[in-house]
Each structure stands twice: as C-alpha cells, then as structure tokens.
Design a protein around this motif. Structure first.
Motif, PDB file in Angstrom:
ATOM      1  N   SER A  36       1.130  -1.310   0.173  1.00  0.00           N
ATOM      2  CA  SER A  36       0.259   0.028   0.119  1.00  0.00           C
ATOM      3  C   SER A  36       0.936   0.918  -0.711  1.00  0.00           C
ATOM      4  N   GLN A  39       1.729   1.812  -3.856  1.00  0.00           N
ATOM      5  CA  GLN A  39       1.165   2.191  -4.278  1.00  0.00           C
ATOM      6  C   GLN A  39       0.735   4.235  -3.878  1.00  0.00           C
TER       7      GLN A  39
ATOM      8  N   SER B 145      -4.567  -2.963  -6.597  1.00  0.00           N
ATOM      9  CA  SER B 145      -4.125  -3.116  -7.664  1.00  0.00           C
ATOM     10  C   SER B 145      -4.527  -3.151  -9.445  1.00  0.00           C
ATOM     11  N   GLY B 185      -3.262  -7.123  -3.614  1.00  0.00           N
ATOM     12  CA  GLY B 185      -3.783  -6.727  -2.549  1.00  0.00           C
ATOM     13  C   GLY B 185      -5.047  -5.965  -2.181  1.00  0.00           C
ATOM     14  N   LEU B 353      -2.395  -3.664   4.396  1.00  0.00           N
ATOM     15  CA  LEU B 353      -3.410  -3.076   3.363  1.00  0.00           C
ATOM     16  C   LEU B 353      -3.488  -1.974   2.862  1.00  0.00           C
TER      17      LEU B 353
END
Lengths: 54, 353
Positions: A36, A39, B145, B185, B353
């Motif tokens: 994450s 991301q 993703s 994810g 997460l």
C-alpha cells in the motif's frame, strides 16, 4: 508537509527501493504493487492527492 | 449417509461468550483489541493505526476528533464471562464540520473474495457518553491494484445507540464478484461511522455528532445471525500471529538489545538481517526510527554506529535484510551482532492493506 520520496534502483537485483523520512522515522519499501505504501508512492508520482477515504 | 453435527455455529443474539466456538468464524482479526503492537494510546491524526489491524479515517473537518485506547475495569467488560482488557474510544468535538464531514474506524479483511455474494453479519458492542447518537456501517469491496473499481454499500441501517454497552448487529448480502477483475492487494473493508454529514453517501443519516463513543468485540461472520463473540483465532498467541502477518514490531523502546546479526558487504555498506516470526502478506515496508547513533554495529576491534537502516531489495516476506551505506565504514566480511543504542530506536515492518 509534503512527503519527499527518493527512489534508487539496485543494480544487482534491478529492483527499486523507495524511501522517505517523516517525524524522525525512515520508511523504505520495494516496488511491489501489493504494498500500500508503493501504491501511495505511485499516486504521488502521478500528482494525485493521498487518499483519505470517501 | 447421515452425519450428526457436533458443533453448532449459530447462537442467539445475546451473544455471550459461551461454547461452542467455530475456528475461523470471525474474519475480523483482533476484534477484542487485545493486540496493540504499536503501543497506541491516543491520537488525533487521521489514518494512523490503532489497535492492531484497526485504523481510522475521515475528512472535511478542521479539528476535534480523538481516538484512544481504554482499559476495562475488571468486571465491567460487556460480555459476562469474557473479561477483555481493552476497548476503543472515539471522541468528537467537531470544528469546521459540514455536510461532507465523516469520521469512522475500519478494518480491511484480506481478499475481496471474502463473503462475496454471501449473506453475512457484522456485530460489535458500543455505547455513548450521552443521548442516543447514531452509528452507520458501510462496506467497501476493493479489488486491489489493477482490479475493478471499488464497490461501496450500506451494511446495515443507521442505528441509535445508548449509554450502556449493547451489542449491535448488521446483516447484509454482499455483491457478487462475478465479472470483476481482482488485482493484487484486494480486500473487504468495514467502516463504522460515528460522524457522517448529509452528503456522505448512504450513511449520511448518521449526522454530525459531538459525543464519546466506545467500542469492543467486533465480529464479521457468515450468516444472518450474530453468534457468540470470539476472536479470529481463539487464542492470544494466535491473534498476535494473525496480526503479525500485517505488522511486526521487531525492536522498540529498549536500548542495548540485540536486533540481529550483521556484516559489512563492502567497506561502506553494512547489513542487518533477521527472520520474521510470521510470513507477512507481502514484502513489508521498513519503518526505522532515525537518530544519531541509534544502532550499534558491535564489531571488533572497534564498534561502529549508524543512525538508521533502509530495506534491501533482496528482502522477502519471510526474511528482512536492512542496510546502511551512508555512514558505515569497515572491512568487508566478518559477522557481528547489532544492537539498539538508544531507547527511541525501533524497527517496524508493515504489510498492511
């Protein structure tokens, strides 16, 4: 304060380490789409605001 | 062939901590808030983690929300026979709130396939300091993703709570994931709203509320009934291990503690390696407290100190290798133990997460 990322490619593995420092901590992570933080880094690269839910 | 059923998996709605239990019934990890690796005490910072696996979020307010860890006085936990230790408190005193203001806490359950297309029930105990404020519960199917767009929905109607510990349950049939693309994810998220302005989607009826909200005993299970509360694993060790798939605190708050073995791989690069106690979800993010000489490389004939470390690209979700190539200075080869050398030194690994 705007987060400043630094990305470095490891010549031995070809992978990228992304790091930033914030509030006395050093954060570092790899170029894994399931991470994450990675991301969030991609969103930063694209100039998108950090997601805060909706 | 007929087969008798030895373990019932449904209970009445009173939900006392009575047997029988079904392993893995509760998909919420750390639902009783017993694991607190981050030593969370109180925060006003949005999106910080609280008790393990739980975080909080929101937006469109300038100040006035505090989340804190609270301890039950023995004998006051809401479930007779389940003497839990901790509960979660959220206090709102909103400044700058508007129709888009929202505050909620949440947990993300790994894999969007969880409960997809199924009827399931989320339950928890809650109370307020005064009046009968509202709570709202919302789900988010996030496809990860590279996956399909998120699907949001109302898990249950907005409910008014009281000033006593009462268990509330919300039953919903989650959307099917048929035709969706699942990326990396992915997760299923549940959000418990304590503040939501009228413009905040399907939980807008919660409203803008200044109050003190307490929570404990969060459970998410298949079926339309809230059965007896139990943690995801049923044991303290099991809950800690389940949490450590997502977050692991390797070193913290103690000086002069061994944190692994290291060596110089070149004259200017030292590494530190250690095993993770649980295979993490993905290769984690390393969070290393940085300060002057926080870490001691105990080599001979003289020690060396570094301020911090970075994650090496050869790390995995089972073994972590950290390095410092900006301060270290030594001779390649020869192993040595590495110690913390400051009480503020810490190394944490996150695969949340």
């Amino acid at each position: 304060m705007t987060r400043q990322y630094i990305a470095v490619t490891d010549e031995n593995t070809g992978r990228t380490i992304i790091s930033y420092e914030e509030n006395g901590f050093k954060y570092s992570f790899l170029d894994d789409p399931a991470n994450s933080d990675y991301q969030a880094y991609l969103r930063w690269l694209n100039g998108e605001e950090e997601q805060k839910g909706m | 062939m007929s087969r008798s059923r030895n373990v019932a998996d449904t209970q009445d709605n009173n939900g006392g901590a009575v047997p029988p239990f079904a392993a893995g019934k509760n998909k919420i990890i750390n639902g009783d808030f017993s694991i607190n690796q981050r030593a969370f005490t109180s925060t006003t910072s949005i999106s910080t983690y609280l008790y393990d696996r739980f975080t909080w979020s929101g937006g469109s307010f300038s100040s006035g929300a505090t989340v804190s860890a609270q301890t039950f006085t023995p004998g006051t936990a809401p479930v007779s026979g389940y003497e839990s230790t901790n509960y979660l408190r959220m206090v709102t005193a909103l400044v700058g709130a508007g129709t888009s203001t929202q505050i909620y806490f949440l947990q993300r359950i790994e894999d969007v396939r969880t409960f997809a297309g199924q009827t399931m029930t989320v339950s928890f105990w809650a109370k307020a300091n005064s009046g009968t404020p509202n709570l709202g519960l919302r789900f988010n199917q996030n496809f990860g993703s590279g996956g399909s767009s998120s699907v949001f929905g109302l898990t249950g109607a907005v409910t008014a709570i009281s000033t006593s510990w009462v268990r509330y349950s919300f039953t919903v049939t989650l959307p099917s994931i048929s035709g969706k693309t699942i990326g990396t994810g992915s997760y299923l998220e549940f959000r418990i709203y304590i503040v939501a302005g009228s413009a905040v989607g399907d939980v807008g009826a919660v409203g803008l509320q200044d109050n003190t909200f307490d929570f404990w005993g969060v459970q998410a299970e298949a079926g339309s009934v809230a059965t007896a509360f139990q943690t995801a694993t049923g044991t303290l060790a099991g809950e800690l291990a389940a949490c450590q798939r997502y977050y692991y605190l390797h070193a913290s708050t103690l000086s002069n503690r061994a944190i692994g073995m290291g060596c110089y791989v070149s004259s200017t690069s030292a590494v530190l390696g250690f095993n993770l106690p649980v295979t993490m979800r993905v290769t984690p993010t390393a969070t290393v407290a940085s300060g002057t000489d926080y870490y001691k490389l105990d080599k001979t004939p003289t020690e060396d100190w570094v301020n911090d470390f970075s994650l090496a690209t050869t790390s995995s979700n089972r073994y972590v290798l950290l390095f410092n190539n900006t301060q270290a200075s030594g001779t390649a080869g020869g192993a040595f133990p590495v110690f913390t050398d400051n009480a503020s030194a810490s190394i944490a690994l996150s695969a949340e997460l």
